[in-house]
Design a protein around this motif. Structure first.
Motif, PDB file in Angstrom:
ATOM      1  N   GLY A   1      40.174   0.438  35.468  1.00  0.00           N
ATOM      2  CA  GLY A   1      39.300  -0.728  35.602  1.00  0.00           C
ATOM      3  C   GLY A   1      38.527  -0.985  34.333  1.00  0.00           C
ATOM      4  O   GLY A   1      38.967  -0.652  33.235  1.00  0.00           O
ATOM      5  N   GLY A   2      37.364  -1.615  34.508  1.00  0.00           N
ATOM      6  CA  GLY A   2      36.562  -2.020  33.361  1.00  0.00           C
ATOM      7  C   GLY A   2      35.572  -0.954  32.947  1.00  0.00           C
ATOM      8  O   GLY A   2      35.571   0.165  33.463  1.00  0.00           O
ATOM      9  N   GLN A   3      34.733  -1.338  31.999  1.00  0.00           N
ATOM     10  CA  GLN A   3      33.741  -0.404  31.507  1.00  0.00           C
ATOM     11  C   GLN A   3      32.605  -0.205  32.498  1.00  0.00           C
ATOM     12  O   GLN A   3      31.996   0.856  32.554  1.00  0.00           O
ATOM     13  CB  GLN A   3      33.154  -0.908  30.173  1.00  0.00           C
ATOM     14  CG  GLN A   3      34.151  -0.927  29.028  1.00  0.00           C
ATOM     15  CD  GLN A   3      34.636   0.474  28.681  1.00  0.00           C
ATOM     16  OE1 GLN A   3      33.850   1.393  28.555  1.00  0.00           O
ATOM     17  NE2 GLN A   3      35.935   0.638  28.555  1.00  0.00           N
TER      18      GLN A   3
ATOM     19  N   CYS B   1      41.027  -5.005  40.376  1.00  0.00           N
ATOM     20  CA  CYS B   1      40.620  -6.307  39.836  1.00  0.00           C
ATOM     21  C   CYS B   1      39.281  -6.246  39.133  1.00  0.00           C
ATOM     22  O   CYS B   1      38.877  -7.166  38.440  1.00  0.00           O
ATOM     23  CB  CYS B   1      40.531  -7.331  40.981  1.00  0.00           C
ATOM     24  SG  CYS B   1      42.107  -7.604  41.769  1.00  0.00           S
ATOM     25  N   ALA B   2      38.534  -5.213  39.357  1.00  0.00           N
ATOM     26  CA  ALA B   2      37.176  -5.159  38.817  1.00  0.00           C
ATOM     27  C   ALA B   2      37.200  -5.132  37.311  1.00  0.00           C
ATOM     28  O   ALA B   2      38.106  -4.609  36.689  1.00  0.00           O
ATOM     29  CB  ALA B   2      36.497  -3.906  39.324  1.00  0.00           C
TER      30      ALA B   2
ATOM     31  N   SER C   1      43.087   5.672  27.616  1.00  0.00           N
ATOM     32  CA  SER C   1      42.757   4.311  27.181  1.00  0.00           C
ATOM     33  C   SER C   1      41.415   3.892  27.762  1.00  0.00           C
ATOM     34  O   SER C   1      40.829   4.602  28.593  1.00  0.00           O
ATOM     35  CB  SER C   1      43.847   3.344  27.640  1.00  0.00           C
ATOM     36  OG  SER C   1      43.766   3.155  29.046  1.00  0.00           O
ATOM     37  N   ARG C   2      40.922   2.754  27.348  1.00  0.00           N
ATOM     38  CA  ARG C   2      39.627   2.265  27.846  1.00  0.00           C
ATOM     39  C   ARG C   2      39.701   1.897  29.320  1.00  0.00           C
ATOM     40  O   ARG C   2      38.692   1.869  30.008  1.00  0.00           O
ATOM     41  CB  ARG C   2      39.183   1.034  27.043  1.00  0.00           C
ATOM     42  CG  ARG C   2      38.886   1.329  25.567  1.00  0.00           C
ATOM     43  CD  ARG C   2      38.542   0.069  24.821  1.00  0.00           C
ATOM     44  NE  ARG C   2      37.219  -0.413  25.185  1.00  0.00           N
ATOM     45  CZ  ARG C   2      36.708  -1.568  24.751  1.00  0.00           C
ATOM     46  NH1 ARG C   2      37.424  -2.350  23.982  1.00  0.00           N
ATOM     47  NH2 ARG C   2      35.507  -1.949  25.115  1.00  0.00           N
ATOM     48  N   HIS C   3      40.906   1.607  29.793  1.00  0.00           N
ATOM     49  CA  HIS C   3      41.033   1.127  31.171  1.00  0.00           C
ATOM     50  C   HIS C   3      41.703   2.116  32.112  1.00  0.00           C
ATOM     51  O   HIS C   3      41.828   1.830  33.296  1.00  0.00           O
ATOM     52  CB  HIS C   3      41.803  -0.197  31.177  1.00  0.00           C
ATOM     53  CG  HIS C   3      41.143  -1.278  30.377  1.00  0.00           C
ATOM     54  ND1 HIS C   3      39.979  -1.894  30.800  1.00  0.00           N
ATOM     55  CD2 HIS C   3      41.450  -1.802  29.173  1.00  0.00           C
ATOM     56  CE1 HIS C   3      39.610  -2.779  29.879  1.00  0.00           C
ATOM     57  NE2 HIS C   3      40.483  -2.736  28.891  1.00  0.00           N
TER      58      HIS C   3
END
Lengths: 241, 206
Positions: free
Chosen positions: B179-181, B17-18, B139-141
């Motif tokens: 997750g995120g960056q 979820c982050a 990918s970025r995630h």
């Protein structure tokens, strides 16, 4: 940014305090009991119960077949009478654990039994891998004698044996009962004395000593003795001889 | 054991979820929980599932042959390994840094035959290893990576190991980040004498 790092590190510290980190919750100490030398006694008793006695049973069965003079058998490869010196029988039943065992008549009431092959000792259901089967080589000189006693004669099997077994991780053992020749007047071999008919499977008195030398990578690590003085359950086990 | 499993599941969900999107920083801190010390695999009371998940609900018995009579038997309790890593991004595919691992072992060594006494041990282990992390383009995630590390292990307490300081090494042939960056979760499969098994973690970049 610093707040994020502090919160993150706080979370890490909190993790380390979680109950799940308690070693008592992460595993179970094995329930193995400290049965000092008991397994050694069991190992040697298995030799007597599961190898020597079945070999005698094969001889009894062969003598029974021989006495009925059938001339042929699904279990044995017959070559003359088993009471005739020089005759050799062989266990040919492939479902027998002693498949390939030879029975040779040396002289009257005196036979040599030989077996070489993979053999199971121990309870294959009890143990995890169920694979306690290892190459085993054994020669057993057997003399049959009836001892007069009150009502009826008592059948006794006098056995002198030697053999070896090679197991995993470099372990092997050699075993023997005595060096006294069987045809001498002084019999000191492993004597199976049975008072329940003529059935080796029902032996209830055993006399004599069985010796076992244990090797690891061909270096001797132990010498053990299982000493019988009547009731098999009272056999004495000693090691470090 | 049940508590630890719940915790790991919560950690996995939180890491998924982050992630608000922020500019990617070159520094990252990562914390992990899981896996077991290599010494634990000597235990007579473990199995494959215990090795992966730490489930030790039953004892594995031995075959009762000569090796069972004369070889030592190890009965070991082990905590999961707590790991803290720091990495600095050199470029898009290489990150370098270091990791610290903390774990605890206790148990006993017994013999079925012979006069050798039973030995008990309680050992705390701290590993310090420089490491390199190799990122696979993704990918970025979601990205895969591999890791290698080598350093030292310091043993404290009544030792099962023979030495208070030992060489330590670890390879994670496959790991995954998601997750995120800034915040992310990750999991990796590790092998070596530091840790063996799967560990799951969370990280932050700045």
């Amino acid at each position: 940014m610093k707040k994020y790092i502090v919160c993150f590190l706080a979370a890490v510290l909190a993790i380390s305090c979680v109950k799940g980190m308690d070693p008592d919750d992460t595993g179970v100490v094995g329930g193995h009991s400290d049965n000092y030398n008991q397994k050694g006694r069991t190992y040697m008793m298995n030799m007597v119960d599961q190898l020597f006695a079945p070999m005698l049973e094969e001889l009894e069965q062969a003598l029974d077949v021989d006495s009925r003079q059938l001339g042929q058998s699904a279990h044995f490869d017959i070559n003359g009478s088993l009471q005739t010196p020089g005759s050799v029988w062989k266990v040919k039943a492939k479902d027998s654990a002693l498949y390939g065992m030879t029975l040779r008549c040396q002289r009257e009431e005196y036979w040599t039994l030989s077996f070489e092959g993979d053999y199971l000792l121990g309870d294959d259901i009890q143990y995890y891998d169920g694979n306690n089967v290892y190459p085993t080589n054994i020669t057993m000189a057997v003399c049959r004698e009836y001892s007069p006693q009150d009502d009826k004669p008592v059948l006794g099997w006098y056995c002198e044996l030697q053999g070896e077994r090679t197991e995993r991780e470099g372990y092997s053992c050699t075993f023997h009962s005595t060096n006294t020749p069987m045809y001498s007047s002084k019999r000191e071999g492993l004597q199976f004395l049975n008072t329940r008919g003529a059935d080796a499977a029902g032996w209830d008195k055993v006399y004599g000593n069985l010796y076992m030398s244990v090797y690891k990578n061909k270096e001797q690590v132990d010498v053990c003795c299982l000493s019988f003085e009547g009731s098999p359950s009272l056999a004495t086990f000693t090691r470090g001889l | 054991m049940q508590t630890m499993r719940k915790f790991l599941l919560i950690l996995l969900c939180l890491s998924c979820c982050a992630g608000a999107l922020h500019a990617q920083g070159r520094h990252e801190i990562n914390a992990f929980l899981g896996g077991y010390k290599a010494e634990f695999l000597q235990a007579d009371n473990t199995d494959f599932f215990g090795f992966v998940f730490g489930n030790l609900d039953f004892e594995v018995t031995h075959s009762g042959d000569l090796a069972d009579l004369y070889e030592p038997h190890y009965y070991i309790q082990s905590s999961p390994v707590l790991t803290l890593c720091y990495h600095y991004s050199i470029n898009s595919w290489l990150r370098v840094g270091a990791q610290a691992d903390l774990s605890y072992l206790s148990g006993k060594i017994t013999y079925n035959m012979g006069n050798r006494p039973r030995t008990q041990f309680k050992q705390t282990m701290l590993d310090l290893l420089p490491e390199a992390k190799f990122m696979i383009p993704g990918s970025r995630h979601f990205r895969l990576y591999g890791k290698v590390a080598a350093g030292v292990q310091m043993n404290m307490g009544t030792l099962m190991s023979s030495s208070p300081v030992e060489f330590a090494w670890e390879i994670a042939p496959i790991g995954a980040e998601w997750g995120g960056q800034r915040f992310y979760g990750n999991a990796e499969f590790c092998w070596g004498n530091v840790i063996r098994g799967i560990r799951i973690g969370m990280g932050v970049r700045f």
